[in-house]
Motif scaffolding. Structure first.
Motif, PDB file in Angstrom:
ATOM      1  N   CYS A 184       0.845  -1.200   0.000  1.00 38.54           N
ATOM      2  CA  CYS A 184       0.000   0.000   0.000  1.00 38.54           C
ATOM      3  C   CYS A 184       0.876   1.243   0.000  1.00 38.54           C
ATOM      4  N   GLY A 185       0.540   2.195  -0.846  1.00 39.32           N
ATOM      5  CA  GLY A 185       1.187   3.497  -0.798  1.00 39.32           C
ATOM      6  C   GLY A 185       0.557   4.360   0.286  1.00 39.32           C
ATOM      7  N   LEU A 186       1.288   5.383   0.717  1.00 35.85           N
ATOM      8  CA  LEU A 186       0.815   6.280   1.770  1.00 35.85           C
ATOM      9  C   LEU A 186       1.062   7.726   1.363  1.00 35.85           C
ATOM     10  N   CYS A 187       0.025   8.564   1.523  1.00 33.42           N
ATOM     11  CA  CYS A 187       0.137  10.001   1.274  1.00 33.42           C
ATOM     12  C   CYS A 187       0.189  10.746   2.609  1.00 33.42           C
ATOM     13  N   GLU A 188       0.573  12.008   2.553  1.00 33.74           N
ATOM     14  CA  GLU A 188       0.557  12.858   3.745  1.00 33.74           C
ATOM     15  C   GLU A 188      -0.836  13.478   3.861  1.00 33.74           C
ATOM     16  N   PHE A 189      -1.759  12.687   4.435  1.00 39.28           N
ATOM     17  CA  PHE A 189      -3.156  13.106   4.529  1.00 39.28           C
ATOM     18  C   PHE A 189      -3.383  14.167   5.606  1.00 39.28           C
ATOM     19  N   ARG A 190      -2.371  14.446   6.403  1.00 37.29           N
ATOM     20  CA  ARG A 190      -2.548  15.411   7.490  1.00 37.29           C
ATOM     21  C   ARG A 190      -2.430  16.851   7.015  1.00 37.29           C
TER      22      ARG A 190
ATOM     23  N   PHE B  48       1.264   1.497  -7.702  1.00 37.27           N
ATOM     24  CA  PHE B  48       0.697   0.963  -6.464  1.00 37.27           C
ATOM     25  C   PHE B  48      -0.715   0.445  -6.723  1.00 37.27           C
ATOM     26  N   LYS B  49      -1.053  -0.664  -6.094  1.00 36.30           N
ATOM     27  CA  LYS B  49      -2.366  -1.281  -6.254  1.00 36.30           C
ATOM     28  C   LYS B  49      -3.311  -0.953  -5.101  1.00 36.30           C
ATOM     29  N   ALA B  50      -2.795  -0.284  -4.088  1.00 34.97           N
ATOM     30  CA  ALA B  50      -3.601   0.049  -2.915  1.00 34.97           C
ATOM     31  C   ALA B  50      -3.023   1.294  -2.259  1.00 34.97           C
ATOM     32  N   ILE B  51      -3.867   2.013  -1.544  1.00 36.84           N
ATOM     33  CA  ILE B  51      -3.446   3.169  -0.757  1.00 36.84           C
ATOM     34  C   ILE B  51      -3.971   2.990   0.666  1.00 36.84           C
ATOM     35  N   LYS B  52      -3.115   3.304   1.623  1.00 33.19           N
ATOM     36  CA  LYS B  52      -3.473   3.178   3.036  1.00 33.19           C
ATOM     37  C   LYS B  52      -3.788   4.554   3.620  1.00 33.19           C
ATOM     38  N   ILE B  53      -4.859   4.630   4.402  1.00 37.71           N
ATOM     39  CA  ILE B  53      -5.155   5.819   5.189  1.00 37.71           C
ATOM     40  C   ILE B  53      -5.133   5.436   6.668  1.00 37.71           C
ATOM     41  N   PRO B  54      -4.135   5.913   7.424  1.00 43.98           N
ATOM     42  CA  PRO B  54      -4.181   5.732   8.880  1.00 43.98           C
ATOM     43  C   PRO B  54      -5.137   6.765   9.479  1.00 43.98           C
ATOM     44  N   ALA B  55      -6.428   6.544   9.283  1.00 46.95           N
ATOM     45  CA  ALA B  55      -7.430   7.541   9.676  1.00 46.95           C
ATOM     46  C   ALA B  55      -7.463   7.747  11.181  1.00 46.95           C
ATOM     47  N   ASN B  56      -6.923   6.780  11.927  1.00 48.78           N
ATOM     48  CA  ASN B  56      -6.809   6.941  13.379  1.00 48.78           C
ATOM     49  C   ASN B  56      -5.801   8.022  13.754  1.00 48.78           C
TER      50      ASN B  56
ATOM     51  N   VAL C  95      -9.255  15.656  10.164  1.00 42.12           N
ATOM     52  CA  VAL C  95      -9.361  15.611   8.706  1.00 42.12           C
ATOM     53  C   VAL C  95     -10.520  14.690   8.345  1.00 42.12           C
ATOM     54  N   PRO C  96     -11.569  15.178   7.702  1.00 39.61           N
ATOM     55  CA  PRO C  96     -12.736  14.332   7.410  1.00 39.61           C
ATOM     56  C   PRO C  96     -12.492  13.391   6.243  1.00 39.61           C
ATOM     57  N   LEU C  97     -13.021  12.194   6.337  1.00 35.35           N
ATOM     58  CA  LEU C  97     -12.883  11.220   5.257  1.00 35.35           C
ATOM     59  C   LEU C  97     -13.746  11.574   4.055  1.00 35.35           C
TER      60      LEU C  97
ATOM     61  N   GLY D 151     -14.302  14.745   2.998  1.00 29.69           N
ATOM     62  CA  GLY D 151     -13.978  16.076   2.491  1.00 29.69           C
ATOM     63  C   GLY D 151     -13.754  16.060   0.987  1.00 29.69           C
ATOM     64  N   ASP D 152     -13.708  17.231   0.392  1.00 29.01           N
ATOM     65  CA  ASP D 152     -13.648  17.335  -1.074  1.00 29.01           C
ATOM     66  C   ASP D 152     -12.407  16.661  -1.653  1.00 29.01           C
ATOM     67  N   GLU D 153     -11.227  16.911  -1.059  1.00 31.23           N
ATOM     68  CA  GLU D 153     -10.000  16.327  -1.619  1.00 31.23           C
ATOM     69  C   GLU D 153      -9.989  14.815  -1.439  1.00 31.23           C
ATOM     70  N   MET D 154     -10.464  14.338  -0.280  1.00 29.86           N
ATOM     71  CA  MET D 154     -10.566  12.895  -0.059  1.00 29.86           C
ATOM     72  C   MET D 154     -11.495  12.261  -1.097  1.00 29.86           C
ATOM     73  N   MET D 155     -12.657  12.851  -1.293  1.00 28.95           N
ATOM     74  CA  MET D 155     -13.615  12.255  -2.221  1.00 28.95           C
ATOM     75  C   MET D 155     -13.073  12.244  -3.645  1.00 28.95           C
ATOM     76  N   ALA D 156     -12.349  13.284  -4.018  1.00 31.68           N
ATOM     77  CA  ALA D 156     -11.735  13.298  -5.348  1.00 31.68           C
ATOM     78  C   ALA D 156     -10.727  12.159  -5.477  1.00 31.68           C
ATOM     79  N   MET D 157      -9.968  11.892  -4.409  1.00 29.31           N
ATOM     80  CA  MET D 157      -9.008  10.789  -4.431  1.00 29.31           C
ATOM     81  C   MET D 157      -9.718   9.443  -4.515  1.00 29.31           C
ATOM     82  N   PHE D 158     -10.792   9.284  -3.763  1.00 27.94           N
ATOM     83  CA  PHE D 158     -11.513   8.016  -3.782  1.00 27.94           C
ATOM     84  C   PHE D 158     -12.104   7.729  -5.166  1.00 27.94           C
ATOM     85  N   HIS D 159     -12.628   8.747  -5.818  1.00 21.41           N
ATOM     86  CA  HIS D 159     -13.142   8.555  -7.174  1.00 21.41           C
ATOM     87  C   HIS D 159     -12.011   8.152  -8.117  1.00 21.41           C
TER      88      HIS D 159
END
Length: 307
Positions: A98-104, A120-128, A137-139, A141-149
């Motif tokens: 899993c790849g990881l972004c700086e979601f903070r 990468f075939k997967a992305i990890k979010i340590p939402a905790n 940081v809301p799951l 939110g606009d930038e998150m939803m754009a990434m999920f799409h």
């Protein structure tokens, strides 16, 4: 009965050198790390150089007859994208990373696009880790939803560890309904020992959502092996969403400071509360289909010198 075993939650790193919530995390010697103000045994003490490598993990996997593993990420280990893509390239039949972004901080969508470009075939979010002093940081939110799409479009898997309880459940439900073809694996078995854990489990009633048990032996560490409470929790979760939605994960290597790698799953094998079919699904069958693993190695049992 022999089972195909796949670890749906593990970690690799070359060196810990990072900060979380302004507190340092640094590799020390003898498997220890400076961890947010105290020294903790991060690795087994024989891993003296602090390097948690794929080669050492493969040795553990072969010994424990674990055919493949999903390597997630966590901010406490530092972002390991470069090393993990190298691992994926060298051992494509044994690991899915899993790849990881700086979601903070804002701007992670650009990072996600780069992870997709690199393969990468997967992305990890340590939402905790997203409950920051400046606000959570809301799951949804606009930038998150754009990434999920974007992930849904490119058929990437989302691996996510959530805050204990139901704090982020409705936010993730928004993601699930907005992106029905985005495959999602919720980690730490919904933070099973905390109130409200079943609300995370119930999200697996959606067809694209699965639950993995990485860290379950850590969460039930107080009762210790054979983790009868963990087995009862697996049984309860299966009653809520079906055993076909649950996957085993170890949270290697942190959990093997207390137990061996094999012990992190053989409490399931030895339990009389689960059928052979249920064990087969939980230990590897579900993960093989969900993550898309192909042909897996057949790993023979090797006797110990003490046997």
């Amino acid at each position: 009965m022999e089972y195909t075993i796949i670890d749906a939650h593990s970690h690799l790193w070359l060196r810990q050198d990072t900060e979380v919530d302004g507190l340092p995390i640094r590799t020390l010697s003898g498997g220890k790390s400076l961890f947010m103000g105290e020294v903790r045994q991060m690795l087994p003490p024989f891993m003296t150089d602090g390097r948690n490598t794929a080669e050492v993990f493969l040795s553990n996997m072969d010994y424990a007859q674990v055919s493949a593993a999903v390597v997630t990420q966590e901010y406490i280990d530092g972002i390991q994208n470069y090393y993990l893509m190298d691992v994926q390239t060298r051992y494509p039949d044994r690991f899915l990373v899993c790849g990881l972004c700086e979601f903070r901080r804002p701007g992670f969508l650009t990072q996600a696009k780069e992870l997709i470009r690199k393969g990468f075939k997967a992305i990890k979010i340590p939402a905790n880790r997203l409950a920051l002093s400046t606000g959570r940081v809301p799951l949804n939110g606009d930038e998150m939803m754009a990434m999920f799409h974007l992930m849904e479009e490119h058929r990437l898997i989302l691996s996510i560890d959530m805050l204990e309880g139901d704090t982020q459940v409705e936010e993730l439900r928004d993601v699930i309904t907005e992106c029905p073809d985005l495959k999602i694996a919720i980690g730490h078995f919904g933070m099973v020992t905390f109130p409200g854990w079943t609300e995370q489990i119930k999200l697996a009633r959606y067809s694209n959502v699965f639950i993995e048990s990485g860290g379950i032996t850590w969460l039930f560490n107080d009762e210790f092996y054979p983790f009868k409470g963990a087995v009862r929790a697996i049984r309860e979760a299966a009653g809520l969403v079906g055993m076909e939605k649950l996957m085993w994960g170890s949270d290697y290597p942190r959990t093997i400071t207390a137990i061996t790698y094999r012990m992190s799953y053989d409490f399931v094998v030895k339990s009389n509360e689960l059928s052979d079919e249920e064990k087969s699904l939980f230990l590897g069958g579900n993960a093989k289909a969900f993550y898309g693993f192909g042909a897996l190695p057949v790993l023979p049992y090797i006797k110990n010198m003490s046997e």
